[in-house]
Design an enzyme around this catalytic site. Sequence first.
Site, short mmCIF file in Angstrom:
data_model
loop_
_atom_site.label_atom_id
_atom_site.label_comp_id
_atom_site.label_asym_id
_atom_site.label_seq_id
_atom_site.Cartn_x
_atom_site.Cartn_y
_atom_site.Cartn_z
N MET A 79 0.91 -1.29 -0.07
CA MET A 79 0.02 -0.08 0.00
C MET A 79 0.81 1.37 0.12
SD MET A 79 -3.08 -0.98 2.58
CE MET A 79 -3.98 0.44 2.24
N HIS A 80 0.17 2.45 -0.34
CA HIS A 80 0.75 3.89 -0.11
C HIS A 80 1.67 4.00 -1.05
CE1 HIS A 80 -1.25 3.05 3.79
NE2 HIS A 80 -0.34 2.33 4.28
N ASP A 235 -2.55 -4.84 0.27
CA ASP A 235 -2.13 -6.33 0.84
C ASP A 235 -2.98 -6.80 1.89
OD1 ASP A 235 -1.26 -4.38 2.41
OD2 ASP A 235 0.94 -4.89 1.89
#
Length: 483
Positions: A79-80, A235
Amino acid sequence: MYLGLDLGTSGVKALLMDANQTIVGSANGALDVSRPHHGWSEQDPAHWIRATEEAVAGLKAKHPKELAAVKGIGLSGQMHGATLLDSGDKVLRPCILWNDTRSHQEAAKLDADPRFRQITGNIVFPGFTAPKLAWVKVNEPELFAKVAKVLLPKDFLRLWLAGEHISEMSDSAGTSWLDVAQRRWSPELLAATDLDESRMPRLVEGTEPAGTLRAELAAQWGMGANVIVAGGAGDNAASAVGMGTVAPGQAFVSLGTSGVLFAANGAYLPNPESAVHTFCHALPNAWHQMGVILSATDSLNWLSQISGKSASDLTSELGDDLRAPTGVTFLPYLSGERTPHNDAVIRGSFTGLEHGSDRAVLTQAVLEGVSFAFRDSLEALAKAGTTLTRVTAIGGGSRSHYWLKSIATALGIPVDIPTDGDFGAAFGAARLGLIAAESADPHQVCTPPKTSETIEPDAALSQAYADAYARYRSLYPAIRAVS
């Protein structure tokens, strides 16, 4: 057949699953992380494509007929990450990853704007996407001016797979631009970082179709036409789908590179002051909360690297029976920490070392330090309104029964071990591929695995662990003062 693709930090995993949710096979492609400066963590998006091609080629070599029968593909991803594209979809710079802390000042500035916590339900952490764009605007202004699309890592893979700029709710909730309650981009928050919705991907639910596999790739992999690419998930949400952690009250503890204490929720329950993440789940009308540790198995891997012993050798030295804490304490803040401190600059430490502190003592302290970090997350979840009565263990670190005994005793709740099988993010992604391709009922597909064993807290050591946790808690402000 259904294909799950999980883009992790250290590699891409491709998993084939049939209509009965039986895993046919899996393969991997390796990735490296670049750390050009202190606190930086980057990857070249082109390497994600290479690793995906490597993983799918591995499946094709062993299971060509099954791969040819794929009807749906699900995506999971770290992520991110800020993947920046120009108007021609050319990558402008290496992706700034989730564990990159360079934008801590920008994150603090955005977090000081009360609209961010009010709309997203979360602190603006340095690892989130919005502060990374704020950093790029200040430090790479010519590049920022060229940004036409901001994609999360797995959604860059989708662009390559299906030619679509699409994301979904669970991953997008970690950008600091999503209205998490309403499940839509916030024009206000985008404007606060000099962006707008035209630079964002279109949003769908993780269970919905989000593109069709390009004919060129379908031919290369031996697949037919009209292979559906599902919305997918970040995830942790994908792991929850794989574990069947989708109903309120269900929870898991993930011992991966980072550590996660994940609780499914049937409603939006924000409490950003607790430093708990409150995100959309991959299923419609569902949310989840997470306490996040930045260095879980990474802490043991660090000790492995400097000691010259494998992680499994280190844990094996401790034996089977849980030991009482020794007085040596490890703070697992090798990359800063999320829950509960939201501190990008804090760093790890050992305290209480003496002449008798051998390798086994250090290993024990590392395992206990991560266990106590999970206890911090448990306390933060409680402040956010979620009480857990048991958790299921997943991730590579969960192979260590000693570590799970430590976690159960630190948390004071049972830890369930699922039956042998792969129930991680790639499996969750394959489930989402099935749901999207067949319009299946998510709750009928996303069932939990059977439990093979339950590890109960060690009652004889509960007080010793409580004392050690109190010592652990007291050390953060002391170490912070000199960091």
